[in-house]
Design a protein around this motif. Structure first.
Motif, PDB file in Angstrom:
ATOM      1  N   PRO A   1       0.859  -1.062  -0.002  1.00  0.00           N
ATOM      2  CA  PRO A   1      -0.062   0.004  -0.018  1.00  0.00           C
ATOM      3  C   PRO A   1       0.951   1.208   0.005  1.00  0.00           C
ATOM      4  CG  PRO A   1      -0.028  -1.134   2.043  1.00  0.00           C
ATOM      5  CD  PRO A   1       0.788  -2.005   1.225  1.00  0.00           C
ATOM      6  N   ASP A   2       0.194   2.285  -0.830  1.00  0.00           N
ATOM      7  CA  ASP A   2       1.053   3.614  -0.496  1.00  0.00           C
ATOM      8  C   ASP A   2       1.066   4.242   0.835  1.00  0.00           C
ATOM      9  OD1 ASP A   2       1.341   3.595  -3.174  1.00  0.00           O
ATOM     10  OD2 ASP A   2      -0.399   4.950  -3.505  1.00  0.00           O
ATOM     11  N   ILE A   3       2.160   4.642   1.122  1.00  0.00           N
ATOM     12  CA  ILE A   3       2.701   5.230   2.374  1.00  0.00           C
ATOM     13  C   ILE A   3       2.405   6.776   2.223  1.00  0.00           C
ATOM     14  CG2 ILE A   3       4.099   5.628   4.277  1.00  0.00           C
ATOM     15  CD1 ILE A   3       5.460   3.082   3.442  1.00  0.00           C
ATOM     16  N   ASP A   4       1.635   7.370   3.232  1.00  0.00           N
ATOM     17  CA  ASP A   4       1.340   9.148   3.092  1.00  0.00           C
ATOM     18  C   ASP A   4       2.701   9.545   3.969  1.00  0.00           C
ATOM     19  OD1 ASP A   4       0.703  11.526   2.806  1.00  0.00           O
ATOM     20  OD2 ASP A   4      -1.120  11.283   4.267  1.00  0.00           O
ATOM     21  N   LEU A   5       3.586  10.115   3.204  1.00  0.00           N
ATOM     22  CA  LEU A   5       4.551  10.530   3.860  1.00  0.00           C
ATOM     23  C   LEU A   5       4.529  11.908   4.571  1.00  0.00           C
ATOM     24  CD1 LEU A   5       7.444   9.887   1.099  1.00  0.00           C
ATOM     25  CD2 LEU A   5       7.030   8.624   3.230  1.00  0.00           C
ATOM     26  N   ASN A   6       3.344  12.387   4.178  1.00  0.00           N
ATOM     27  CA  ASN A   6       2.985  13.751   5.319  1.00  0.00           C
ATOM     28  C   ASN A   6       2.554  13.379   6.218  1.00  0.00           C
ATOM     29  OD1 ASN A   6       3.150  15.295   2.454  1.00  0.00           O
ATOM     30  ND2 ASN A   6       1.102  14.987   1.846  1.00  0.00           N
ATOM     31  N   ASN A   7       2.233  12.430   6.789  1.00  0.00           N
ATOM     32  CA  ASN A   7       2.093  12.046   8.207  1.00  0.00           C
ATOM     33  C   ASN A   7       3.151  11.296   8.965  1.00  0.00           C
ATOM     34  OD1 ASN A   7      -0.539  12.816   7.583  1.00  0.00           O
ATOM     35  ND2 ASN A   7      -1.288  10.947   7.012  1.00  0.00           N
ATOM     36  N   ILE A   8       4.369  11.440   8.248  1.00  0.00           N
ATOM     37  CA  ILE A   8       5.277  10.832   8.910  1.00  0.00           C
ATOM     38  C   ILE A   8       6.564  11.780   9.254  1.00  0.00           C
ATOM     39  CG2 ILE A   8       7.435   9.051   8.693  1.00  0.00           C
ATOM     40  CD1 ILE A   8       5.246   7.421   6.940  1.00  0.00           C
ATOM     41  N   ASP A   9       7.209  11.842  10.292  1.00  0.00           N
ATOM     42  CA  ASP A   9       8.177  12.806  10.718  1.00  0.00           C
ATOM     43  C   ASP A   9       9.446  12.256  10.167  1.00  0.00           C
ATOM     44  OD1 ASP A   9       9.495  14.891  11.774  1.00  0.00           O
ATOM     45  OD2 ASP A   9       9.974  13.598  13.748  1.00  0.00           O
ATOM     46  N   LEU A  10      10.018  12.845   9.130  1.00  0.00           N
ATOM     47  CA  LEU A  10      11.061  12.604   8.638  1.00  0.00           C
ATOM     48  C   LEU A  10      12.381  13.501   8.925  1.00  0.00           C
ATOM     49  CD1 LEU A  10       9.377  12.818   4.939  1.00  0.00           C
ATOM     50  CD2 LEU A  10       9.670  10.863   6.236  1.00  0.00           C
ATOM     51  N   THR A  11      12.430  14.001   9.947  1.00  0.00           N
ATOM     52  CA  THR A  11      13.470  14.858  10.435  1.00  0.00           C
ATOM     53  C   THR A  11      14.594  13.951  10.626  1.00  0.00           C
ATOM     54  OG1 THR A  11      12.450  14.923  12.548  1.00  0.00           O
ATOM     55  CG2 THR A  11      12.224  16.878  10.894  1.00  0.00           C
ATOM     56  N   ASN A  12      14.189  12.815  11.378  1.00  0.00           N
ATOM     57  CA  ASN A  12      15.452  11.962  11.664  1.00  0.00           C
ATOM     58  C   ASN A  12      16.128  11.170  10.525  1.00  0.00           C
ATOM     59  OD1 ASN A  12      15.125  12.784  14.372  1.00  0.00           O
ATOM     60  ND2 ASN A  12      13.737  11.335  14.752  1.00  0.00           N
ATOM     61  N   LEU A  13      15.476  11.308   9.164  1.00  0.00           N
ATOM     62  CA  LEU A  13      16.146  10.565   8.251  1.00  0.00           C
ATOM     63  C   LEU A  13      17.164  11.497   7.381  1.00  0.00           C
ATOM     64  CD1 LEU A  13      12.822   8.983   6.627  1.00  0.00           C
ATOM     65  CD2 LEU A  13      14.673   7.606   7.933  1.00  0.00           C
ATOM     66  N   ASP A  14      18.017  10.784   6.927  1.00  0.00           N
ATOM     67  CA  ASP A  14      19.211  11.328   6.311  1.00  0.00           C
ATOM     68  C   ASP A  14      18.760  11.563   4.947  1.00  0.00           C
ATOM     69  OD1 ASP A  14      21.560  12.578   5.569  1.00  0.00           O
ATOM     70  OD2 ASP A  14      22.608  10.807   5.563  1.00  0.00           O
TER      71      ASP A  14
END
Length: 99
Positions: free
Chosen positions: A2-15
């Motif tokens: 399924p598609d993941i909604d990246l708007n609802n995920i905190d991406l600040t810890n990702l490089d």
């Protein structure tokens, strides 16, 4: 998967690289905005490429014209000057031989 909604995920810890961040931002836009943005960016890139190629072609055409003019200016007058010089030498030789 399924598609993941990246708007609802905190991406600040990702490089994520700058390109990845732009891709995430672009993917979060509505489809109509994505299409409009793609068309605008494509038009700008096409315009810039056209201007560059037009300048290159203009430079090639101007260079060809200059080369042709240089060829004509050096061969035609050069031929006339050499022909006149040859005639003058021929007259001098003829005058010397007739004396």
């Amino acid at each position: 998967m399924p598609d993941i909604d990246l708007n609802n995920i905190d991406l600040t810890n990702l490089d994520l690289s700058a390109l990845d961040r732009i891709a995430v931002w672009y993917g979060g836009l509505p489809a109509a905005v994505q299409t409009a943005l793609t068309v605008v960016v494509g038009a700008v890139v096409a315009y810039v490429a056209f201007k560059i190629v037009a300048k290159i072609i203009k430079g090639i055409v101007i260079s060809a014209i200059v080369a042709i003019l240089a060829f004509l200016l050096t061969t035609v007058p050069g031929n006339i000057i050499l022909h006149q010089a040859y005639d003058r030498v021929e007259q001098q030789v003829a005058t010397s031989l007739s004396k």
